[in-house]
Design a protein around this motif. Sequence first.
Motif, mmCIF file in Angstrom:
data_model
loop_
_atom_site.group_PDB
_atom_site.id
_atom_site.type_symbol
_atom_site.label_atom_id
_atom_site.label_comp_id
_atom_site.label_asym_id
_atom_site.label_seq_id
_atom_site.Cartn_x
_atom_site.Cartn_y
_atom_site.Cartn_z
ATOM 1 N N UNK A 526 0.832 -1.194 0.000
ATOM 2 C CA UNK A 526 0.000 0.000 0.000
ATOM 3 C C UNK A 526 0.870 1.248 0.000
ATOM 4 N N UNK A 528 0.896 5.755 -0.019
ATOM 5 C CA UNK A 528 0.181 6.815 0.702
ATOM 6 C C UNK A 528 -1.135 7.190 0.018
ATOM 7 N N UNK A 529 -1.273 6.752 -1.232
ATOM 8 C CA UNK A 529 -2.495 7.076 -1.945
ATOM 9 C C UNK A 529 -2.992 5.796 -2.615
ATOM 10 N N UNK A 549 -5.174 2.670 -0.268
ATOM 11 C CA UNK A 549 -4.155 3.520 0.350
ATOM 12 C C UNK A 549 -3.722 2.922 1.689
ATOM 13 N N UNK A 550 -2.473 3.146 2.007
ATOM 14 C CA UNK A 550 -1.931 2.676 3.282
ATOM 15 C C UNK A 550 -2.700 3.334 4.422
ATOM 16 N N UNK B 343 1.120 15.650 -1.147
ATOM 17 C CA UNK B 343 0.376 14.751 -0.265
ATOM 18 C C UNK B 343 -0.988 15.299 0.142
ATOM 19 N N UNK B 346 -4.852 13.455 -0.491
ATOM 20 C CA UNK B 346 -5.501 12.438 0.343
ATOM 21 C C UNK B 346 -5.767 12.872 1.777
ATOM 22 N N UNK B 348 -3.804 13.967 3.953
ATOM 23 C CA UNK B 348 -2.813 13.485 4.919
ATOM 24 C C UNK B 348 -2.115 14.651 5.590
ATOM 25 N N UNK B 365 -0.011 7.395 9.108
ATOM 26 C CA UNK B 365 1.010 6.929 8.155
ATOM 27 C C UNK B 365 2.220 7.854 8.210
#
Lengths: 603, 390
Positions: A526, A528-529, A549-550, B343, B346, B348, B365
Amino acid sequence: MKNREQIRNFSIIAHIDHGKSTLADRLLEQCKAVSQREMEEQLLDNMDLERERGITIKARAVRMEYEADDGKTYEMNLIDTPGHVDFNYEVSRSLAACEGALLVVDAAQGIEAQTLGNTYLAIDAGLEVVPVINKIDLPAADAPRVKKEIEDIIGIPAEDSPEISAKMNLNIHEVLEHIVSDIPAPTGDPDAPLRALIFDSQYDPYKGVIVYMRLMDGTIHPGMKVKMMATGATFQVLECGHLLPLGLSPQQELRAGEVGYFTASIKTVSDTRVGDTVTEADRPTAEALPGYRPARPMVFCGIYTEDGSKYPDLRDALEKLQLNDAALSFEPESSVALGFGFRCGFLGMLHMEVIQERLEREFDLDLVTTLPSVVYEIVKTDGTTVQCDNPHDYHDPAVIDEAREPFVKATIMTPQEYVGNIMPMCQERRGVFKDMQYLDANLVELHYEMPINEIIYDFFDALKARTRGYASLDYEFLDYRPSDLVKVDMLLNGDQVDALSFIVHREKAYGRARRICEKLKENIPRQLFEVPVQAAIGGKVIARETVKAMRKDVLAKCYGGDITRKKKLLEKQKEGKKKMRSLGTVQIPTEAFMAVLKLDEES
Amino acid sequence: MSKFSYNNRPLGLYLHIPFCVKKCAYCDFYSVTDADLMKSYVTALLNHIREYGRTCSGYTVDTVYIGGGTPTCLGPKYLGRILQEVRNKFPLADDAEITVECNPESTDKKVLDVMKKQGVNRLSFGVQSAQEGELKRIGRIHSFAQAKAAVDLAREKGFDNISLDLMYGLPDQTQEMFLDSVEQCLALGPKHLSCYGLKLEPTTPMGRENPVLPDDDAQADTYLAMCELLRKNGFEHYEISNFAKPGFCSRHNSKYWDLSEYLGLGPGAHSFMNGRRFEFARDIKAYINGEDILRDEDEVPTFQRQGEYLMVRLRTAEGVDFIDLEKRYNIDSTPYEEAFRSLMGNELVAHQGTRWYLTEKGFLVSNSIINTIVEAGQEQMESPAPPVFQ
């Protein structure tokens, strides 16, 4: 110097596991060609890989002396042959250098397709075939049945054939006596101009190329100027002699009928084409010996090193392997995903596996290989025909008038009870049924015309699985046939991964694309996306999976001020990433490529 | 007291108490169970406090943290002497935050009295779970009822700044079970909560057992649900695993997250002073014998220090301000910013002006994100053309 009457040149034909190498060991022992101390199992298979897999990959020749019951001492030259269909061309080489062949048949298993194929090769080459029934110590051994099989199927008398157990060292003497009595002595005129057939060559870092040959006419001795009739190259012979089990034995002269070697400071193996005729430069023979059908690579794949900086090592390794394996071809290619590597051609899947294993073992390389492919023929709209062994080079459908794929004539030998299992399997693989013959009351031979593409993946395994190991397969190249081929591209996060593209028959495209997508999904960690995994023909997506995703990758505790440890953990993670292939924004571990390669076609 | 001035540099002091009645199955902090060593250990630690106290005159110690191991299992006498010695030998700020880690089973009246007397003003209880089955599974020797009793007693004794530790991602733990533990802890009225995901360390009994843990998706969902629950209860999520009522963030632990200086005494304790990192060997006998074994780390190169700074800052809700970063390391923060922007899709990461920070989804993450960000900076450092020699 032996009288020509007391020379016997022979090879051994046997199916894998029928005991060829063990028999060879016993023959060497009985002839005291090696001392007990030097004796090791499968002496002639001196590659580790050959011993481990129990297969013979390269033909090899060895000389021994046998004191027969008639009181005379015979010079026996055994030219060992590989049993696997991939190495068929090696067999034809060996046979051309012999007057006879031992046909070793397992007393329990009976004749198998490849044995039959090789036996016909031997008969066609005019060799005397001497059947030997091996493994009579097995509880399931049925020598009378197997003898009848040999007589019925091949049509050679087998009534008096030796019944032996090479493993138990039983009746080996009888085999030697049969060699003496049944196999004719070589003919040929020692006074005629030199005419010798090259059946193999080996590169030695000190002596240069060692040429293995069978003298048909004339003599050869050090100092003689010889000429290779096909290449025209001339050399001065430095050394000639016999091939003993544990090394070379220099002689002053070799004469017509003998098997041996010569060296002449030859730098490249390509100067000494296997199948070529060696003659005397000053007194050449009028006619060259018939050569061999050159080995034709049937399977291609890209080979890359896991660590891109090892590319030069890979080149060196391939060059070294090629010195002794004329059938291996390679040329540089590059891939966005994998970097620099080589497009390599192989005789078949086993040959490919063997080369890959040798590269990894003998040269300590970590490899990444792409999906195997066959050579396609493309007739373009401008009328030209091109060959394509790399999906990367596959043409735009718009310029393709007709695409053709190679077909083989496949011969499957099986007990009749499995015919019902085999036929649908061949049909699934686009096999065209030709006919079916009863070899005897139980044994059936099926003839199919099949695309090689369908055979190279897992046909062997599937065949064995569906016939409990009883069926055997032989095939030879037939022709190119028009085929509805498509190129399937794999896309990760919308970017095409060149190394994963493949060419396939349209009907098979959907299923295979779906399985590759699934494999990739399983093997891509997995990120990040979310990463869409897609397979597409042209611009049309035909299969899709998603790598989610992770969700969690965190060190919950960074406590007590131990920053070093956390830093190390992150660094370790970074190290791991180095082993990944970066494709645009996606990281793919090498294993993902490997998993796709090992795609199981059964489904 | 006039032995320090507020012009001095602030310093966090950590004291490691490497004793436990019984080691927990998951824990890989350095500790031993041999209580016979306590006396000589305390003597050695007191010597160390005196020795280092002398060298710290240029500092003001504004946070003290006594951790373990199990500090409370030392008993009131030893604990009191250690606290007293710190007061005597280190330049302590009047308003210093002084924390002691407490285990429910050994936090009795006497221990609490001595801590109160010595100015301890923050207690951190290792509660870990409100489920008896879980406590047993991870090798704790107390029940939740004991934990509740200890916390009540502490409050009775006048301790108000109380933190509780909890663990998620335990074998067989469901989200409901964990959230129930959180609720039960909230009922004890803490000002601060630390909620750690279980990490299997290979050297621990649990690591060797390698049990099946809730999968990543389940743990991530649990984490996000916990964040939501704590937010509703008025807690600020100020670091990946830490939550506090306004004004009650751990000042000591915050030093780790902004590269402030701290001194750690005791085997296995880490220090960061004058740009130098060092650790005392994880060997209590050597420590007692005064063998001053330091595991020293080389001076950290500037560029690695940037990486460290990002690594610790991005653990916090505040994140990193590029203006600070540029000033601190005299660099251009553009590549970092670009990496952050890549990034954003998503959810994040997020930013307010030049201050970039990880969202709760991002926290989950954070390792991958931190690597991505730090690498972006590294590429910048490596990209300038190599010098041309003529």
